[in-house]
Scaffold this motif. Structure first.
Motif, PDB file in Angstrom:
ATOM      1  N   LYS A   1      -1.140   7.042   6.272  1.00 16.23           N
ATOM      2  CA  LYS A   1      -1.709   6.029   7.152  1.00 16.23           C
ATOM      3  C   LYS A   1      -0.602   5.240   7.841  1.00 16.23           C
ATOM      4  O   LYS A   1       0.379   4.840   7.214  1.00 16.23           O
TER       5      LYS A   1
ATOM      6  N   ASP B   1     -13.273   4.208   9.293  1.00 18.61           N
ATOM      7  CA  ASP B   1     -14.248   3.214   9.741  1.00 18.61           C
ATOM      8  C   ASP B   1     -13.702   2.378  10.898  1.00 18.61           C
ATOM      9  O   ASP B   1     -14.460   1.895  11.736  1.00 18.61           O
ATOM     10  N   TYR B   2     -12.364   2.217  10.926  1.00 14.81           N
ATOM     11  CA  TYR B   2     -11.758   1.410  11.975  1.00 14.81           C
ATOM     12  C   TYR B   2     -11.610   2.237  13.259  1.00 14.81           C
ATOM     13  O   TYR B   2     -12.082   1.826  14.324  1.00 14.81           O
TER      14      TYR B   2
ATOM     15  N   ASP C   1       0.853  -1.183   0.000  1.00 12.98           N
ATOM     16  CA  ASP C   1       0.000   0.000   0.000  1.00 12.98           C
ATOM     17  C   ASP C   1       0.892   1.238   0.000  1.00 12.98           C
ATOM     18  O   ASP C   1       1.486   1.583   1.023  1.00 12.98           O
TER      19      ASP C   1
ATOM     20  N   ASP D   1      -5.357   5.798  10.779  1.00 10.04           N
ATOM     21  CA  ASP D   1      -5.869   4.558  10.179  1.00 10.04           C
ATOM     22  C   ASP D   1      -7.200   4.862   9.522  1.00 10.04           C
ATOM     23  O   ASP D   1      -7.666   5.998   9.537  1.00 10.04           O
ATOM     24  N   ASP D   2      -7.829   3.843   8.949  1.00  9.64           N
ATOM     25  CA  ASP D   2      -9.097   4.054   8.258  1.00  9.64           C
ATOM     26  C   ASP D   2     -10.141   4.619   9.227  1.00  9.64           C
ATOM     27  O   ASP D   2     -10.235   4.192  10.382  1.00  9.64           O
TER      28      ASP D   2
ATOM     29  N   GLN E   1      -0.864   1.982   9.920  1.00 13.33           N
ATOM     30  CA  GLN E   1      -1.827   0.957  10.307  1.00 13.33           C
ATOM     31  C   GLN E   1      -1.589   0.485  11.743  1.00 13.33           C
ATOM     32  O   GLN E   1      -0.460   0.268  12.172  1.00 13.33           O
TER      33      GLN E   1
END
Length: 614
Positions: free
Chosen positions: A309, A354-355, A222, A351-352, A311
């Motif tokens: 990002k 949604d997370y 990524d 991070d995302d 992670q």
């Protein structure tokens, strides 16, 4: 040589005398203008840093003393024909020169370039969304000066004494000399690089870190995702920390051996925060950890705070999350709510969305209310990030004096998610006729309701907010149907559980089972199920990592012989110290200006090693 100089000076004085005699008949007004212009020409740097004073009107009949002093000043400067254009140029450039100084921007300095700085400022001041990170706002000094003026909220000298009282006199003297090149004048410069720190300022009493032991790598799978990586020497200290933590052994003694090990710093700081003691020491430890990550970010030309990002599954990245969260706790205790919100946005961006591994959506609205940022709350409410946002919007509007809008927002919030209203009414002792049917409730609804009330009860307990809530709560009609919001409002997900654990509220741990039943380490609380931890497995899994750009020049492994430039610089420093009696660090500052930037860190390392041996 001296006789030649005397002849030159004699000729120059004669020319100046003739010029002065020729200009004496000039009118008084033009002579005063020339003197003013000369003073501007002599000291352009000082005038760009100070507030320009109004030029006094020249009197019609100046005294003989003022005329003679003006004449002497004119004679020192020589010919005055090009004075008039010089007079106007500094006046035009005064405002642009002083304007960037008030922004506190930590951008890399440029040459000429008020337009470029101004452009950078505009980009930072106008984020993409109200939740985008603005790096200049991560500096708490801006909010401190805005609220309190030019005063200090904590005693850095006292903190310095606590951390250096175990050193010998020679060690203290050495540390003082090293601090002259440690951090630079702005305390945001790293030796060997022109880049600036964004998250923290370097304290002069910190032990100078010659080379960074942490860097940033890009994940090959990524391109937009990054990972912090550790050097071999850093990994050695990390393994010792993990082994001691596993057997319950104190790791405080590792601080002396590894003063920039983030796990050790976070554990010591967390212990101080949890016990409510040594808040200044805890803040200092967390700022050191922030420095480690900030310097690592300088090794990459691609990783950008707020846009890249990191992670959560990688243990090295989770240490960054933990450091930022502990710093948020410190900022909140100091009442720096806008800076606290900005750091919350930073964690949220890592991070995302949604997370949201640390559950920032459950606390950002609280900081926004305290800081008066209604725009951020409205945006989060539009995104339906969390069920408590309607209540926070009503409170923020009320504190902003918008009573009618606040009442309407509170009615909508109660109709949308009434469980928070019920819990708040019980906590405030508000009489009401509503009954909560607990038979259909679940842990997610109760946990979010309890979490919101614990954080915001004191705000609602003030007379005006309490009066509004009592009025609306007793008159609004609602039901407990679970279909007025997104599904994640009613699910006990991993993000909510982790946030309940790290919030530090014992009464909320019952909602976070079974996560709360596992071993909780202060440096890495509640790891994810998809845990990539090279220290727990005992192996370095670097196959999915590729280096992301060059570092700051001080982090390169130095094998074999030193570069000729470094050897020559060392010899020059030794000569200055031996023959001129110059201090070693003063000699380093003088000589290092002629050394390539990528080699200055190596030169400083060699100087420190030689200095320590002496």
């Amino acid at each position: 040589m001296s006789s030649a100089m005397r002849r030159m000076m004699g000729a120059k004085k004669a020319a100046q005398k003739q010029q002065a005699e020729a200009e004496v008949p000039a009118d008084t007004a033009s002579l005063a203008e020339q003197v003013q212009s000369l003073s501007v020409k002599d000291e352009p740097a000082e005038m760009s840093q100070s507030t320009p004073e109004p030029v006094p009107e020249p009197s019609a009949e100046p005294s003989s003393s003022s005329k003679s002093s003006s004449t002497s000043e004119t004679s020192k400067q020589g010919p005055t024909e090009p004075i008039k254009p010089v007079q106007t140029k500094p006046a035009k450039s005064k405002a642009p020169k002083t304007a960037p100084a008030s922004t506190g921007s930590t951008e890399e300095p440029t040459s000429g370039k008020s337009k470029k700085n101004k452009k950078g400022k505009e980009e930072n001041a106008v984020p993409t969304t109200p939740l985008s990170v603005s790096p200049p706002l991560l500096n708490p000094e801006h909010e401190i000066k805005r609220i309190y003026g030019n005063i200090r909220l904590w005693d850095e000298d006292g903190t310095a004494e606590n951390f250096t009282n175990q050193l010998t006199n020679n060690q203290k003297k050495n540390l003082e000399k090293l601090s002259r090149v440690w951090g630079g004048k702005d305390k945001r410069s790293v030796p060997g690089t022109t880049k600036k720190l964004t998250l923290v300022t370097i304290k002069p009493y910190w032990i100078p870190q010659i080379k960074s032991e942490m860097s940033v790598a890009r994940l090959s799978a990524d391109p937009g995702a990054f990972r912090f990586t550790h050097s071999d020497s850093y990994a050695e200290g990390e393994f010792q920390f993990v082994q001691r933590r596993a057997i319950g052994q104190d790791s405080a003694d590792l601080f002396g051996q590894y003063p920039y090990n983030v796990s050790t710093l976070n554990q010591l700081a967390g212990n101080g925060i949890n016990t409510g003691q040594a808040s200044s020491e805890s803040a200092d430890l967390i700022e050191r950890a922030l420095y480690v990550f900030n310097r690592a970010l300088l090794t990459s030309s691609q990783a950008v705070l707020g846009q890249s990002k990191f992670q959560f599954k990688y243990v090295e990245n989770r240490q960054f999350y933990r450091t930022l969260y502990l710093y948020i706790d410190i900022l909140a205790r100091r009442g720096l709510w806008n800076t606290t919100l900005e750091f919350s946005k930073l964690i949220y961006s890592l991070d995302d969305a949604d997370y949201d591994p640390y559950g920032c959506r459950y606390m950002m609205d609280h900081f926004a209310v305290q800081g008066g940022d209604t725009t951020a709350i409205k945006y989060m409410l539009e995104q339906k990030l969390a069920p408590q946002l309607g209540y926070s919007l009503a409170l923020a509007l009320l504190l902003d004096g918008k009573d009618a809008e606040a009442e309407q927002a509170l009615r909508t919030a109660i109709k949308t998610f009434p469980w928070i209203g019920y819990t708040l009414a019980e906590s405030l002792g508000t009489p009401h006729n509503h009954r909560f049917d607990s038979s259909g409730s679940d842990s997610a609804i109760e946990a979010q309701s309890q979490l919101y009330v614990l954080r915001n009860r004191t705000l609602w307990d003030d007379p005006k907010p309490k009066m509004l809530f009592t009025k609306v709560w007793d008159t609004v009609a609602f039901d407990y149907t679970r279909s007025k919001g997104p599904a994640h409002w009613y699910n006990m997900n991993e993000s909510l559980k982790r946030h309940l654990v790290i919030s530090g509220e014992p009464t909320l741990l019952k909602y976070a089972q079974p996560l709360a039943e596992s071993d909780l380490y202060d440096d890495d609380p509640v790891p994810p199920r998809e845990d990539v931890n090279v220290y727990s497995s005992g192996e370095f899994a670097a196959s999915d990592v590729t280096l992301a750009g060059q570092n700051d020049g001080t982090d390169q492994a130095q094998d074999g012989e030193l570069a000729p430039e470094v050897v020559a610089a060392l010899a020059q420093i030794q000569q200055l110290c031996a023959e001129a009696g110059m201090d070693v660090m003063e000699a380093f500052q003088m000589v290092s200006m002629d050394v390539p930037e990528a080699m200055r860190g190596v030169l400083l390392t060699e100087v420190v090693n030689s200095f320590a041996d002496e």
